[in-house]
Design an enzyme around this catalytic site. Sequence first.
Site, PDB file in Angstrom:
ATOM      1  N   ASP A  36       0.827  -1.213   0.000  1.00 37.28           N
ATOM      2  CA  ASP A  36       0.000   0.000   0.000  1.00 37.28           C
ATOM      3  C   ASP A  36       0.859   1.261   0.000  1.00 37.28           C
ATOM      4  O   ASP A  36       0.544   2.241  -0.680  1.00 37.28           O
ATOM      5  CB  ASP A  36      -0.928   0.006   1.215  1.00 37.28           C
ATOM      6  CG  ASP A  36      -1.969  -1.104   1.156  1.00 37.28           C
ATOM      7  OD1 ASP A  36      -2.292  -1.545   0.036  1.00 37.28           O
ATOM      8  OD2 ASP A  36      -2.449  -1.530   2.222  1.00 37.28           O
ATOM      9  N   SER A  81     -11.476  -3.402  -8.264  1.00 33.86           N
ATOM     10  CA  SER A  81     -10.980  -3.424  -6.886  1.00 33.86           C
ATOM     11  C   SER A  81     -11.512  -2.187  -6.165  1.00 33.86           C
ATOM     12  O   SER A  81     -12.309  -1.425  -6.719  1.00 33.86           O
ATOM     13  CB  SER A  81      -9.451  -3.462  -6.875  1.00 33.86           C
ATOM     14  OG  SER A  81      -8.927  -2.386  -7.613  1.00 33.86           O
ATOM     15  N   LYS A 113     -14.155  -6.798   5.579  1.00 29.86           N
ATOM     16  CA  LYS A 113     -13.362  -7.071   4.377  1.00 29.86           C
ATOM     17  C   LYS A 113     -12.704  -8.439   4.562  1.00 29.86           C
ATOM     18  O   LYS A 113     -11.686  -8.572   5.236  1.00 29.86           O
ATOM     19  CB  LYS A 113     -12.310  -5.986   4.163  1.00 29.86           C
ATOM     20  CG  LYS A 113     -11.535  -6.116   2.860  1.00 29.86           C
ATOM     21  CD  LYS A 113     -10.602  -4.927   2.672  1.00 29.86           C
ATOM     22  CE  LYS A 113      -9.847  -5.052   1.364  1.00 29.86           C
ATOM     23  NZ  LYS A 113      -8.921  -6.214   1.351  1.00 29.86           N
ATOM     24  N   ARG A 134     -12.194 -13.221  -9.969  1.00 30.48           N
ATOM     25  CA  ARG A 134     -12.021 -11.841 -10.440  1.00 30.48           C
ATOM     26  C   ARG A 134     -10.982 -11.756 -11.546  1.00 30.48           C
ATOM     27  O   ARG A 134     -11.132 -10.996 -12.493  1.00 30.48           O
ATOM     28  CB  ARG A 134     -11.610 -10.920  -9.286  1.00 30.48           C
ATOM     29  CG  ARG A 134     -11.558  -9.454  -9.737  1.00 30.48           C
ATOM     30  CD  ARG A 134     -11.334  -8.501  -8.592  1.00 30.48           C
ATOM     31  NE  ARG A 134      -9.946  -8.515  -8.138  1.00 30.48           N
ATOM     32  CZ  ARG A 134      -9.465  -7.665  -7.241  1.00 30.48           C
ATOM     33  NH1 ARG A 134     -10.258  -6.779  -6.682  1.00 30.48           N
ATOM     34  NH2 ARG A 134      -8.209  -7.722  -6.875  1.00 30.48           N
ATOM     35  N   GLU A 171     -16.812 -13.500  -1.438  1.00 30.19           N
ATOM     36  CA  GLU A 171     -15.427 -13.861  -1.134  1.00 30.19           C
ATOM     37  C   GLU A 171     -15.367 -15.303  -0.649  1.00 30.19           C
ATOM     38  O   GLU A 171     -16.081 -15.694   0.275  1.00 30.19           O
ATOM     39  CB  GLU A 171     -14.873 -12.935  -0.050  1.00 30.19           C
ATOM     40  CG  GLU A 171     -13.372 -12.882   0.025  1.00 30.19           C
ATOM     41  CD  GLU A 171     -12.781 -11.885  -0.968  1.00 30.19           C
ATOM     42  OE1 GLU A 171     -11.547 -11.755  -0.989  1.00 30.19           O
ATOM     43  OE2 GLU A 171     -13.544 -11.246  -1.727  1.00 30.19           O
ATOM     44  N   CYS A 407      28.747 -23.869   3.319  1.00 29.27           N
ATOM     45  CA  CYS A 407      30.037 -24.351   2.803  1.00 29.27           C
ATOM     46  C   CYS A 407      31.242 -23.698   3.468  1.00 29.27           C
ATOM     47  O   CYS A 407      32.389 -24.024   3.142  1.00 29.27           O
ATOM     48  CB  CYS A 407      30.104 -24.138   1.291  1.00 29.27           C
ATOM     49  SG  CYS A 407      30.195 -22.392   0.811  1.00 29.27           S
TER      50      CYS A 407
END
Length: 673
Positions: A36, A81, A113, A134, A171, A407
Site C-alpha cells: 500500500d 478493486s 473485508k 475476479r 469472497e 560451505c
Amino acid sequence: MDRIKAKINELKQKLDQWNYEYYVLDDPSVPDHVYDQAMRELIELENAYPQFKTNNSPSVRVGGFVSEKFNKVKHKRPMLSLSNAFDANDLRKFDQDNQNASVDLKGYVVEPKIDGLSISIIYKNAKLHQAITRGDGVNGEDVTSNILTIKDIPHYIDQKYKDYEIEVRGEVYMAFHDFYEMNDNLEESDKKFANPRNAAAGTLRSLDNSIVAERKLSAFMYYLVNAQELGIKTHYESIQFLKDNKFKVSDLIVKVDTIDEVINQIDRYTKVRNDLSYMIDGIVIKINNLEVYDEIGYTSKFPKWAIAYKFPANVVSSQLLEIINDVGRTGKISYVAKIKPILLDGSIVEYATLHNFDFIKEKDIRINDEIKIYKAGDVIPYVDGVDLSKRLANSVPYESITNCPSCQSVLVRENDEVDQRCLNIYGCKKINIEKIVYFVSRNCMNIEGMSDAIINKFYDANLIKNVADLYYLQKHKEFILASDFKIKDKSFSNLINSINNSKTRSLEFLLTAFGIRHVGPNLAKKLAKQFKTMTTLMHANFGELTNVDACGEKAALSLINWFNDDHNVSLVNQLQQVGVNMEYIDDFIYDDNINIIDEYKNKTFVITGSFSISRDEIKTILEKYYHAKVKNSVSKKTDYVLAGIEAGTKLEKAKLLGVKIIENEFWKKDNNF
C-alpha cells in the site's frame, strides 16, 4: 527528471511483481502495508509528474491475473478493486466527495473485508450456471465445478427469479480451524500453506474438485450486481435478498447514516476481529442508495461509491531465542529470528525475518530481547523493533557471521550492497539445492511432485547436482524405487510425466527458472516475447536488452554476465540436448471469427489507452488481419486512433488533427470481441 522517471519505473516493477505473487502464485512476499505504501508513493509521483504516467501503470489497473489452468471468461460487468482508506481523514474525504456528487446517499453500509478470493456467481433459470474468479477484473477463471463443492453456496435460488439472470459476488475463504486441519493433513513432502487466504486461493484453483470439497472452503456473499433490475433500490435491501435466497452473509454488516458512525464502526470491528473464526483485514464502506452509483461513477480501477478501510498490521511481542543464518539460491545470506511461540493472526508464530545484518545492527536487536513482530503475507512475519524496557542488563550486541553457514566460504558484500553473499555458487550445497527448488517451482518449470524434501534426498544420493540432472532421473528408476525415498511406482511415473511436460513450457518460464538476478517473471516474459529464442537472447547486446520495456541497466548487465559464464552456457546446452524448449510460445489465441472491416485495411493506426487484451495483441491483430501499420505517435498521416479506457494525450492530438477515432466499444463490436 530522470531520477523521478527512474523511481516511478522502479515502483511500477515492484508493484507488478507483487501483484503477480499475490494473484497468480497465491504467495505474497511483502505485507499489505508495504504494498500500500509503494502504491501511494507511485500515485503521488504520477500526480505530480503526469508526463510519466502510463496506461499500463499498476495505479490504473485492477490487480490480478488470469491463470492458464482454467478457461478464461470475460466478465459481463468488470470486477473492480476498491480504493483504500487508512485513517479517518481518508474516510471523511470519501464522504465529502459523495456529498458533492449526490444529495441522496441513504446512508452507508459497513461490511467486513474478508481476506479471501473474490468470486462472481451467475444464476440462470434460478440455477447456478457459472462461477468466475475476479482475475484481472476484465477476464476471470471459470471455477464452476469447484464452487459447486462449497456448502455455503446454494445451487438454486427462489424459482420466482427464474426469468432473470442473477449475478452475485462475494469472497471465498477458509476458516481458521479448517486451515489448521488441512495443513495438518498434508503429506510431509507437500508445502504447507502460509495462511488461510493462500490456502483458499490455492484450493479454489485446484484442478481436482475432490480436493476442493475435502478442504472445506467457505464463502460470504456481499453484492447483488443487478439488484436494480429486481426493483431493489438500496444495497442494504440487496443484502436481505441474499439472506432470503440462502446465501451466507456476514452478521457483522450494518447500515449507518453518517460518516461519523462509519468511523465508530472501526473500533467495533477492531475489537472483534481477533475473535472471529476467519480472517478480515479491514472494513468495506458502500453508499446505500443503488440509484446514485452511476451518477457518482467509476475510475478505470475502482468504483467511487465504495472504499476499503485497511486495518494497521497486528503487532505482538515475543522473546528472541536465537538468530538463525541461511543461504539462498543467489548466495544471499538471510537472518531469521527464532522466537518464543506466540499466537498472531490466527496462527502460532515461531520465526520472523531479520532481513540482513545491517537491519539487526540498525535496530540493535540482541538475543533474549523482547521484539515486536507483525504478520506479513508470507509464512515468516517481520520484526518491527525492540522493547528496550525489557532488555536484560547482561545483553550484548549481535555480531555478524563471516562465513557461509553451508560451505564455510568467506562472505562478501558486492558493490556496497547491504546483503552478504556466498560466492561459491557452483560448490555450495545449499545454493545448488535452492536453485533446483526454484527451478521446479510453479511459476518456473512447474514440476509437480518434486518437493524440497525429495530434492534434498536426491542431491545427497548424487542423483541430481544441477537442474539438468532432473531430466535423467528416468534411468535411475530401479535405484529410486528400491531405496528409502518412500516413492512408489505410480508416484515416480507421475513425477517423470511432470518432468517431461516441463520441457514444453514457453521460454519465459525457463528464463525465470534460471534465477538470474534482477530478472523476475514479468521481465522474463517481455524478454521472451522480444527475442523469441534462447539463442537470440544469449547474443543480445546491452543496448538491445535495455530497449526492452522494464529491462534496466542492472538487469541487462546481469543477463550479459550470466550468459558469458561457461557453466551457464553448458547448462543451456545440456537442457537443449534433453529436449527442453528454447523458444517463446505465444499464448494469445486469435479468434477465427474476427470480422474484417475493409475500411481498416492497409491503414496507419495509433493505439492509446487500456483494453481487455494487451496492446501487443491488438497490434498483432491489426498487422495480421488488416495489414495495417501501427505507429507510436499521432500525425497528419495517421488514419485511425484506437482509443481505450483512460486514453491520454494521443487522443487529444488526434481530435486536434481531425484523425478518425475508433472507441473501444466500437472496436470490440466490429471485431466480435
